[in-house]
Design a protein around this motif. Structure first.
Motif, PDB file in Angstrom:
ATOM      1  N   THR A  12       0.795  -1.223   0.000  1.00 22.52           N
ATOM      2  CA  THR A  12       0.000   0.000   0.000  1.00 22.52           C
ATOM      3  C   THR A  12       0.829   1.277   0.000  1.00 22.52           C
ATOM      4  OG1 THR A  12      -0.156  -0.194   2.415  1.00 22.52           O
ATOM      5  CG2 THR A  12      -1.990  -1.068   1.124  1.00 22.52           C
ATOM      6  N   PHE A  13       2.068   1.229   0.459  1.00 24.01           N
ATOM      7  CA  PHE A  13       2.898   2.430   0.539  1.00 24.01           C
ATOM      8  C   PHE A  13       4.270   2.171  -0.073  1.00 24.01           C
ATOM      9  CE2 PHE A  13      -0.144   3.557   3.783  1.00 24.01           C
ATOM     10  CZ  PHE A  13      -0.223   4.936   3.718  1.00 24.01           C
ATOM     11  N   VAL A  14       4.868   3.247  -0.603  1.00 23.11           N
ATOM     12  CA  VAL A  14       6.289   3.254  -0.923  1.00 23.11           C
ATOM     13  C   VAL A  14       6.932   4.215   0.057  1.00 23.11           C
ATOM     14  CG1 VAL A  14       5.958   5.022  -2.729  1.00 23.11           C
ATOM     15  CG2 VAL A  14       8.059   3.688  -2.653  1.00 23.11           C
ATOM     16  N   LYS A  15       8.062   3.798   0.640  1.00 19.57           N
ATOM     17  CA  LYS A  15       8.740   4.589   1.653  1.00 19.57           C
ATOM     18  C   LYS A  15      10.231   4.611   1.358  1.00 19.57           C
ATOM     19  CE  LYS A  15       5.684   2.430   5.083  1.00 19.57           C
ATOM     20  NZ  LYS A  15       5.666   1.637   6.344  1.00 19.57           N
ATOM     21  N   ALA A  16      10.844   5.690   1.722  1.00 14.44           N
ATOM     22  CA  ALA A  16      12.301   5.771   1.700  1.00 14.44           C
ATOM     23  C   ALA A  16      12.745   6.348   3.031  1.00 14.44           C
ATOM     24  CB  ALA A  16      12.792   6.638   0.550  1.00 14.44           C
ATOM     25  N   GLY A  17      13.793   5.780   3.610  1.00 15.03           N
ATOM     26  CA  GLY A  17      14.291   6.266   4.889  1.00 15.03           C
ATOM     27  C   GLY A  17      15.798   6.242   4.929  1.00 15.03           C
ATOM     28  N   ILE A  18      16.357   7.064   5.790  1.00 23.02           N
ATOM     29  CA  ILE A  18      17.804   7.156   5.947  1.00 23.02           C
ATOM     30  C   ILE A  18      18.144   6.913   7.406  1.00 23.02           C
ATOM     31  CG2 ILE A  18      19.827   8.663   5.788  1.00 23.02           C
ATOM     32  CD1 ILE A  18      18.357  10.168   3.553  1.00 23.02           C
ATOM     33  N   ILE A  19      19.091   6.008   7.652  1.00 23.41           N
ATOM     34  CA  ILE A  19      19.584   5.769   9.002  1.00 23.41           C
ATOM     35  C   ILE A  19      21.063   6.119   9.070  1.00 23.41           C
ATOM     36  CG2 ILE A  19      17.930   3.885   9.358  1.00 23.41           C
ATOM     37  CD1 ILE A  19      20.393   1.945   9.280  1.00 23.41           C
ATOM     38  N   ASP A  20      21.513   6.424  10.291  1.00 26.02           N
ATOM     39  CA  ASP A  20      22.959   6.505  10.481  1.00 26.02           C
ATOM     40  C   ASP A  20      23.467   5.119  10.847  1.00 26.02           C
ATOM     41  OD1 ASP A  20      22.615   6.100  13.255  1.00 26.02           O
ATOM     42  OD2 ASP A  20      22.685   8.240  13.701  1.00 26.02           O
ATOM     43  N   GLU A  21      24.755   4.965  10.988  1.00 31.53           N
ATOM     44  CA  GLU A  21      25.315   3.627  11.175  1.00 31.53           C
ATOM     45  C   GLU A  21      24.969   3.012  12.523  1.00 31.53           C
ATOM     46  OE1 GLU A  21      29.879   4.082  12.270  1.00 31.53           O
ATOM     47  OE2 GLU A  21      29.326   5.316  10.535  1.00 31.53           O
ATOM     48  N   ASP A  22      24.400   3.817  13.449  1.00 31.55           N
ATOM     49  CA  ASP A  22      23.928   3.307  14.734  1.00 31.55           C
ATOM     50  C   ASP A  22      22.447   2.950  14.715  1.00 31.55           C
ATOM     51  OD1 ASP A  22      26.413   3.502  16.038  1.00 31.55           O
ATOM     52  OD2 ASP A  22      26.101   5.643  16.405  1.00 31.55           O
ATOM     53  N   GLY A  23      21.813   3.094  13.546  1.00 29.27           N
ATOM     54  CA  GLY A  23      20.418   2.702  13.402  1.00 29.27           C
ATOM     55  C   GLY A  23      19.417   3.790  13.695  1.00 29.27           C
ATOM     56  N   ASN A  24      19.858   5.002  13.957  1.00 25.96           N
ATOM     57  CA  ASN A  24      18.927   6.100  14.197  1.00 25.96           C
ATOM     58  C   ASN A  24      18.267   6.512  12.882  1.00 25.96           C
ATOM     59  OD1 ASN A  24      19.565   6.501  17.053  1.00 25.96           O
ATOM     60  ND2 ASN A  24      21.565   7.156  16.291  1.00 25.96           N
ATOM     61  N   LEU A  26      16.857   8.951  10.574  1.00 26.45           N
ATOM     62  CA  LEU A  26      16.976  10.404  10.440  1.00 26.45           C
ATOM     63  C   LEU A  26      15.831  11.024   9.675  1.00 26.45           C
ATOM     64  CD1 LEU A  26      20.781  10.732   9.591  1.00 26.45           C
ATOM     65  CD2 LEU A  26      19.675  10.575  11.821  1.00 26.45           C
ATOM     66  N   ALA A  27      15.301  10.302   8.704  1.00 23.30           N
ATOM     67  CA  ALA A  27      14.242  10.862   7.871  1.00 23.30           C
ATOM     68  C   ALA A  27      13.496   9.748   7.165  1.00 23.30           C
ATOM     69  CB  ALA A  27      14.825  11.829   6.835  1.00 23.30           C
ATOM     70  N   VAL A  28      12.197   9.942   7.009  1.00 19.48           N
ATOM     71  CA  VAL A  28      11.352   9.012   6.260  1.00 19.48           C
ATOM     72  C   VAL A  28      10.399   9.818   5.392  1.00 19.48           C
ATOM     73  CG1 VAL A  28       9.602   7.199   6.366  1.00 19.48           C
ATOM     74  CG2 VAL A  28      11.410   7.256   8.070  1.00 19.48           C
ATOM     75  N   SER A  29      10.210   9.355   4.182  1.00 17.42           N
ATOM     76  CA  SER A  29       9.182   9.914   3.315  1.00 17.42           C
ATOM     77  C   SER A  29       8.342   8.758   2.780  1.00 17.42           C
ATOM     78  CB  SER A  29       9.809  10.687   2.148  1.00 17.42           C
ATOM     79  OG  SER A  29       8.808  11.178   1.273  1.00 17.42           O
ATOM     80  N   ARG A  30       7.039   8.952   2.728  1.00 18.97           N
ATOM     81  CA  ARG A  30       6.157   7.876   2.270  1.00 18.97           C
ATOM     82  C   ARG A  30       5.025   8.449   1.424  1.00 18.97           C
ATOM     83  NH1 ARG A  30       5.414   8.174   7.650  1.00 18.97           N
ATOM     84  NH2 ARG A  30       6.478   6.223   8.073  1.00 18.97           N
ATOM     85  N   GLU A  31       4.535   7.604   0.539  1.00 18.14           N
ATOM     86  CA  GLU A  31       3.370   7.940  -0.267  1.00 18.14           C
ATOM     87  C   GLU A  31       2.523   6.698  -0.457  1.00 18.14           C
ATOM     88  OE1 GLU A  31       3.728   9.672  -4.065  1.00 18.14           O
ATOM     89  OE2 GLU A  31       4.119  11.685  -3.292  1.00 18.14           O
ATOM     90  N   PRO A  32       1.188   6.843  -0.448  1.00 19.50           N
ATOM     91  CA  PRO A  32       0.346   5.686  -0.788  1.00 19.50           C
ATOM     92  C   PRO A  32       0.514   5.341  -2.256  1.00 19.50           C
ATOM     93  CG  PRO A  32      -0.984   7.673  -0.567  1.00 19.50           C
ATOM     94  CD  PRO A  32       0.396   8.038  -0.130  1.00 19.50           C
ATOM     95  N   ILE A  33       0.564   4.051  -2.543  1.00 20.58           N
ATOM     96  CA  ILE A  33       0.682   3.590  -3.926  1.00 20.58           C
ATOM     97  C   ILE A  33      -0.717   3.428  -4.499  1.00 20.58           C
ATOM     98  CG2 ILE A  33       1.504   1.736  -5.426  1.00 20.58           C
ATOM     99  CD1 ILE A  33       3.697   1.193  -3.405  1.00 20.58           C
ATOM    100  N   HIS A  34      -0.889   3.866  -5.715  1.00 20.44           N
ATOM    101  CA  HIS A  34      -2.213   3.839  -6.338  1.00 20.44           C
ATOM    102  C   HIS A  34      -2.391   2.530  -7.103  1.00 20.44           C
ATOM    103  CE1 HIS A  34      -2.368   7.967  -5.100  1.00 20.44           C
ATOM    104  NE2 HIS A  34      -1.321   8.263  -5.858  1.00 20.44           N
ATOM    105  N   ASN A  35      -2.930   1.536  -6.408  1.00 21.80           N
ATOM    106  CA  ASN A  35      -3.183   0.249  -7.036  1.00 21.80           C
ATOM    107  C   ASN A  35      -4.454   0.305  -7.869  1.00 21.80           C
ATOM    108  OD1 ASN A  35      -0.937  -0.848  -5.731  1.00 21.80           O
ATOM    109  ND2 ASN A  35      -2.127  -1.390  -3.924  1.00 21.80           N
TER     110      ASN A  35
END
Length: 505
Positions: A12-24, A26-35
């Motif tokens: 249902t969603f596409v997401k992209a996220g960024i972590i630092d090397e400790d797993g924190n 930092l940022a997420v962006s998401r959008e619903p996918i139009h099926n």
């Protein structure tokens, strides 16, 4: 400090996220996918639009993080398994993308079971054949869309397609393809004879080179860099099936652990050093950790059913801006399990019982209200998971605890229900984006940030809570589960009679 990007394409969603090397995170962006659902049983998506949405969330996550593109050490993917994403000789999509909730090819697994094909296939793949697997969908295309079938150059999973768009390099990732009846699990390569069993021998040359999850499969091209904001030349790793991503992000690194994912799909899994070949589990595949196999019981019968209920029957609360999940949790908590005999079959997107089964409420009277229906939805989803877990436990001891991921893990009421029904402690982890985290682990290993998955998990996976089962609830839920199983069995001969209608509104 190194930074890693995970891109997660779910149902249902596409997401992209960024972590630092400790797993924190930092940022997420998401959008619903139009099926798109052009016909009953069909679930498709526009592949060009899908790549555009991936590009958009990648760019947005990078902008939110405040990092320079050059600071991203690697990118990798998590995505739904099964389904089918085809690219033609011109490098363009050869047909709309098909999701894992698509049931158009339901007749093929049934036919292959009747004519003995399934038995021969099992000896090579140790898997049941599902209507949503590429082999079933390819057979359907061969018979119903021959022009599209002839245009095929590459057979991809969703991860493979997005990676191809990003790098221009074709590859087929092991966790996805080994769980799709496309790989011989003994030889760990494609098997022409296996494809011939399905009448798909000509597809053998359309299968891209196999890659492990942390393999570098190319670099971000100049064109993809312009679309995504990533730096050209950034390493791109193969990625993995989202059930592997959630498993590894929940700390499933040894054979004692067990994990459940309650999202669109009910995923229930553990890992071994050899496949289970006695026919008691439906799916074996290669895990993201080389040398291990994922023992999986799954079906599209989990928390996505609650989202349908919310979207269709709680619209006034959504429009009013109410806390929807707070409301559903309060509704469930207000009724004790023994005080409601309303049952829900969570088969809105397919089932683990019959390919034609449909979602159903059973036992409603004019006494019942929405609270009873919501409790029935929660319980029905738990009972579907229980069906899978009970099958898995035929081949191993009960785990010390089960790790729960997915949307249901955010509900304390639901987590307690899982623990009470299974009579096994349930643990949750602190990360809400296991798909992104698992993908980022693969990116980190490929980029040299982590030595291996076990080391990455030790560093990144943190248990946030543990719920103990209440013993007095065990017999109550077990009795309700037995009734649920009787309802499923009683309806087994009904579903096919519901086929054939156009269901137009």
């Amino acid at each position: 400090m190194k930074y890693l990007m995970g891109v997660d394409n779910g149902g249902t969603f596409v997401k992209a996220g960024i972590i630092d090397e400790d797993g924190n995170l930092l940022a997420v962006s998401r959008e619903p996918i139009h099926n798109q659902t052009p016909k009953p049983g069909f679930t498709e998506r526009d592949m060009d639009a899908l790549w555009e949405q991936n590009s958009k969330v990648i760019r947005a996550a990078l902008e939110k993080s405040g990092l320079r593109p050059e600071e991203i050490a690697g990118v990798s993917f998590s995505g739904h398994g099964k389904g089918l994403y085809l690219v033609g000789e011109d490098g363009r999509p050869a047909y709309p993308g098909i999701l894992s909730t698509d049931t158009r090819a339901w007749e093929y697994p049934r036919k292959w079971k009747q004519d003995g094909t399934a038995e021969k296939v099992y000896k090579k793949t140790y898997q049941d054949i599902l209507a949503c697997q590429p082999v079933s969908l390819l057979a359907w295309l061969r018979d119903n869309e021959p022009e599209a079938f002839r245009r095929i150059k590459y057979v991809f999973s969703i991860n493979d397609y997005i990676r191809y768009c990003m790098t221009g390099e074709a590859g087929g990732e092991y966790t996805n393809f080994s769980g799709a009846n496309l790989v011989n699990l003994d030889t760990k390569v494609y098997d022409r004879e296996l494809l011939e069993y399905f009448g798909l021998g000509e597809i053998y040359d359309k299968l891209p080179p196999l890659k492990f999850s942390a393999d570098i499969c190319g670099k971000v091209t100049e064109e993809a860099a312009a679309r995504t904001g990533l730096a050209a030349g950034t390493p791109v790793m193969a990625g993995m099936f989202d059930v592997d991503a959630c498993g590894i992000a929940s700390g499933v690194c040894n054979t004692e652990a067990m994990c459940m994912i309650a999202g669109t799909w009910s995923i229930n899994e553990y890992i071994t050093t050899r496949p289970i070949d006695n026919g008691t589990v439906s799916l074996n595949s290669m895990y993201c950790i080389p040398g291990y196999y994922l023992i999986e019981e799954s079906s599209p019968t989990s928390a996505g059913n609650l989202q349908w209920f919310i979207d269709e029957l709680l619209t006034e609360k959504k429009e009013a801006g109410d806390d929807i999940y707070g409301y559903t949790n309060e509704s469930v908590a207000a009724i004790e399990p023994q005080d409601s005999q309303v049952y829900f079959l969570p088969f809105l997107n397919g089932s683990n019982e019959d390919p034609l089964a449909r979602g159903s409420f059973i036992g409603l009277t004019d006494f019942h209200d929405r609270r009873h229906m919501i409790r029935a939805v929660y319980e029905g989803i738990v009972f579907s998971h229980m069906t899978h877990v009970k099958r898995l436990l035929r081949n191993r001891e009960k785990p010390e605890a089960i790790r729960l991921a997915g949307g249901a893990a955010n509900s304390p009421v639901w987590v307690q229900m899982f623990a009470d029904a299974l009579q096994i402690p349930v643990e949750t982890v602190s990360c809400d984006e296991q798909g992104i985290l698992g993908a980022a682990m693969a990116a980190g290993i490929g980029a040299g940030v982590y030595e291996d998955y076990a080391g990455a998990a030790d560093r990144l996976v943190k248990v946030s809570g543990r719920v103990e089962p209440r013993k007095e609830y065990g017999p109550i839920y077990e009795q309700k589960y037995e009734t649920y199983r009787k309802i499923v069995a009683a309806l087994s001969g009904v579903w096919e009679s519901l086929q054939g209608g156009t269901e137009n509104v």
